[in-house]
Design an enzyme around this catalytic site. Sequence first.
Site, short mmCIF file in Angstrom:
data_model
loop_
_atom_site.label_atom_id
_atom_site.label_comp_id
_atom_site.label_asym_id
_atom_site.label_seq_id
_atom_site.Cartn_x
_atom_site.Cartn_y
_atom_site.Cartn_z
N HIS B 166 0.82 -1.11 0.06
CA HIS B 166 0.18 0.06 -0.01
C HIS B 166 0.88 1.20 0.14
O HIS B 166 1.90 1.33 0.68
CB HIS B 166 -0.79 -0.04 1.27
CG HIS B 166 -2.07 -0.77 1.19
ND1 HIS B 166 -3.07 -1.11 0.39
CD2 HIS B 166 -2.11 -2.20 1.90
CE1 HIS B 166 -3.93 -1.85 0.55
NE2 HIS B 166 -3.35 -2.68 1.53
N CYS B 208 -0.89 1.90 -4.84
CA CYS B 208 -1.35 3.16 -5.31
C CYS B 208 -0.57 4.21 -5.54
O CYS B 208 0.51 4.30 -4.65
CB CYS B 208 -2.42 3.73 -4.16
SG CYS B 208 -3.70 2.22 -3.85
#
Lengths: 420, 395, 550
Positions: B166, B208
């Site tokens: 992440h 991301c």
Amino acid sequence: MSSKDKFTGVLIFGAAFAVRLILFQFSNITEILGSRVEIVTPVTSFTRLTEGLYLFENGVPPYDGGAFHQAPLLLAFFQLLGYLPDIFTKLAFILMDLILAYCLTDIAGIKQQLYYNFPKLEIELKDNEIDPWIVAGFYLFNPLTIASCLSKSTIIFTNLSIILGIYYSLKYNKSYGMFWITMATYLSFYPFMLILPLILFFTNNAESRGKNIKSEIFSCVGLFASWLSGLLMLSYFLVGSWDFLGATYGVILLLPDLTPNIGLFWYFFIEMFDQFRSFFLVVFQLHAFIFMVPVSIKFRDHPLFSIFILSGIMAIFKSYPSIGDASLYLAFLPIYSEIIKYMRYNFLTTNIFCYCSILSPIFYHLWIYAGSGNANFFYAITLVYTIGNIILLVDATFAMSRREFDIWNPDLRNYEIIQK
Amino acid sequence: MAFHKFSFVRFFTIVIILYTTISQISFAQDNEVIVDSFFSRGGHTNNWAVLVCTSRFWFNYRHIANALSIYRTVKRLGIPDSNIILMLADDVACNPRNAFPATVFNNAGRYLDLYGDNVEVDYRGYEVTVENFIRVLTGRVAPDTPRSKRLLSDDRSNILVYMTGHGGNEFLKFQDAEEISSFDLADAFEQMWEKRRYHEILFMIDTCQANTMYSQIYSPNILATGSSELGENSYSHHMDTDIGVAVIDRFTYYNLEFLENVDMQSKATLKDLFNSYNPTFIHSTPGVRSDLFPRPLDKVLVTDFFGSVQNVELTGQQYNISNSDTVDETTISDESNFKITEYRSKESPRESEKPDSKNFHLFNVNSKQSSPSLAQFLIASILFGTLIKLVSIKL
Amino acid sequence: MKENNGKIRRLIITSFYIFILFGLPLWWKTTEVYRAQLPFAEIEEWSNWEAFDLEFPTQFIIYVANVETSTINCANLSSNLENSIASRYNVNHSKEASNGKRQKSVRFPVKIRSLDWSDWKNDLQYGNLENLNLVSENGQYILYILPNTNSNPNTKVLVGNQRQAIIEINQWDTSVIEKTVSDLIVSLFMSEQAAIKKFIIEPLSNSKVELDSMRTMKYSPQYQVTFSLMNGDPSDLLVNWDIEEAVDKYLQFFVNKISMISNLTVDSQIQHYARLTFEPYHKADENYFFLTPELLPHFINAAEWNLASAVSSYPTLNFILYVPSKEQSPLYIQDSKGNIAESNAFLIPRWGGVIIKNPERSTGIHNFSLEELKSIMSIFITQLRGLLGVHDVWTEAKHALDVTTSIEFVTPPNTAVTMWEFDSLIRRRIAENIVTSITTLKSLSQLVTEIPNMVVLDHIQTEVFLALDNLAKSCTNLYNNQYNLALYHSKKAIELAESAFFDPTMVSMLYFPDEHKYAIYMPLFVPISVPLLVALHREIKNFKINKRVK
């Protein structure tokens, strides 16, 4: 005191004695309570004391193992106690609680005498003041006190020393008063901050007793210093070297042991970057001591109240607090029962204490034993407990200040006072 | 097979070029032997891979599957385990919620168990931290670190650095507890360049806002590619309803789709790989940063980074060794007579500055035990008590 | 009670601030970073090449036979030779530094001494070098010049393996002698100098494919050498080898000799079921299998063959003897022209080497005896020499000489390396170590300067000082022609520099951006400071109002 009071006193003390004795008879009450982190800490644990005592009796330096962090004179005391059968240790703890409570009654009595001549609110003229025995009763039957006593936590020695110091200082016995507060500092280090209110005891009435303020201050400080060095020398004679300094005060100040407790330090220092550790140690320890002077100045006319506030601050911000510290400062609250009517958050703080008492063992169990929680759960309850204590202290400060203001300014009694 | 023939022709031209430069080599006794060789045009001699999955917890199953898929690919294309550093922050194969214990799949069809045999995880669980990652890259590991946990690359190593987890704008989250920023990564690469620990690096990241992570790199010979731009998320590809979580991310999925057609002899280039990225399918805009990379991408083989194609050089003549039991070679007494005066530093370097860990429980106190004189103590305490009483009477 | 309310309030606020003031120096003291002082200026000097001059001196003693018919003037010979070699050597290689200040230079000074040799007829027969009693050091070489005894029109040169050479000149003339000798010296040393020069002046050209630098392992004080016998299919043929005896007999001398530069630890293993990842080509008409050079890069099945050492972190050199399975036998390597390579072996640069052998399968078990291993070991030794950086003196010398000169080289029977090659290796490694130490120290100083928060402990400082000291000693030793000491000091210098640079304590501040500082201080100090600042502000306001009133 009247015979009725004496009867209440005997009843309360007898019941307290009985309760403790009966509870002690449960075979493993000490182990169960002695292993709870809220009740015992690495610097007050009885199991560590027995470990240190065993090493000491077998000729090994007691501080070498790294488990024992308590003052050497406790070793002497428990060595002597060890010659008697086992029941005497338990009796000793119960006895200390009772002595503490007895001194509390005396202190409450003296306080009421001292405040006799102060103006009072109209509402207080009707009520009687609180019975000193009831004050003792509040202390003795406080569940925190009972738990602390049953776990044989050695914080009782510190608490007893503090109370004896206050007792003798109220009786203007400088030597004994300073000696006992020195003993408390020697055992726990943080009661050092109570020196200032105790000196205020002596200086407040210095003129009326015909003494010079400066000489009072100097003699108090001098006595403190000499008794402290005497105690340290005695300890040196007992264990034969100076390492006990590092193992006791070093542990209290530098926190090598990060066992969880109900204090604020351990969590912070577990996740602290190494390079900032010493800085934050300094900050936290300073923070505990920074209130010493302002509180004493603010309540210079009520040194006993400032002792109450400072004991509370000690119970919250010391490095290894336990509920034994809380039980000490809560004992002072009934002495100042007249401010309770001004306190605004009584319900909140009572509830917080109840919730924390229930949730803290649960979350600890979830974290350590069940593995489905983590340290944040337990630390959150610790924080709630701390907030409860702080709200209580702040509330009490407000109540005291407000009552003082109301007493001396009767015409402004119902007005809301704000600072410009 | 046209492909095979084409590569043969290309190879032939290389040989001609090399022939003219190598033709002078001769060995003992005047035999002129032409030595064939096959040297990669990139100039690297060995390949390393650092594959990092930074997320823990069950719902990040797909990140572990990503890292293991790339691991399987580079192993298949020839990088040995000793040259792969695999860091997995969690063990989903043995997670109690795994309906298929001891397996990790990256496809709902469950065709291939990524965690089957022959998987060597070098850093597992809580060992996957930013500090360890930086230590691995810069080579500053603790002296007792085993060889499998060290990146022993040199100035002719091509390194594939793949990270998944992440992330956000210029950071990547490690283990839910800490982060590495793009500046730290750039500094670590610069450290590697200073010490010539790599020849070329391909940095691939699937998180991301991944492209922000390589925006601060400033060292030469680094090619970077990421799965999504600033402000975009990277999405998972599909979920396995029996396992209950998503099993692979889109960017990695489409990379794998390309790489499954690459084998050790493949001549596919990175340009082909990057051209195969389709933002419509990937649902985010993958990016490529090649300004620091000197070679044109259509000349860089995929196996330059994902595989381990070794250079070879045929050995011509052999060295003539005689039967050594007859000859005792006359040794010339020459160098053994010099004295070395060693300069001894005042303290041995290692033991002087070991920083004490502040979080230990045992307090080491070296005590000098002088016999505790009990009698002395008792007398002293009695004296002390009387002194207190005297003072109290006086004051 | 109320009168001095304001004074009391101010007293209380002051007491808070006094405590804080007391705490400020403690803050400074506890958050300072311990940084030992590194000698940045000295490192800068070294990296700018201001601190030293790098020299690789060589000395030649030439014994010129005393031929009565035409005597040679030795002194003239010496000086002429020195001049001619100086001009051909291009002794002073230097490169302008980018800021124009200082040039990187390395010099190869040559000293020549010619001596008259009267006893030559008795002392020496051509080819009989062992009779000479020689004590020599690295950097000192002896040449013997004789007139041509037979009617061979060519000049013959015999280069021994102990730093001596014999030249038989066909024409006993000063100019011919000069030319031959200078040709010989240049041919023997030119390539080494080119390599050193390249290493020092242009160390950054890694991007190109350069066979030599790609093949040679980087310097390491220790290498792990592993011999592996890989059997493709043991169900058909069991193989074994007497590797320990072979290593003792054939390799041990080489290992001992090289141990001055790097230690080699040798171990061996046998692996079964070592399959290839692909099928080799089949030559149907002659019924054998073959591998082309383009297949060879995929030969090593890294996934399944267990080749890495788990124990040491030093570079590994793997040497594999591969016995293919029955279905792939016999297996040969074909070169690009379709001929079977004679040695059936190939070298993988910076990794190791592979030999493929197809033993007899009839008995079902084959033991590679010491005799068989001799030829195998000789190939391995060739490959090992290449990997360690030993340049074959014969290949490099050949093409610089005149075609009329024939040159022969004596090969050392056991040690596998002649003194010429050994000296050259030592010199190149010295250059490599010095340059690498300097760049490492420079990187270290740059790193420490750029990150002001990085902790630099005392032992790092000690190591840096020792490294610089050793560098200085190494250069001094080079001046004094003490190559062995120079090698020793350069080894110590690089070990210390690497150990200082890769010290594990220097990581802590590498990933600590400044924003973290805010995150550390703010949560505690901002809430604490709010009431303090508000109170202070209020007091100041009151003070101003009171002052205005007064």
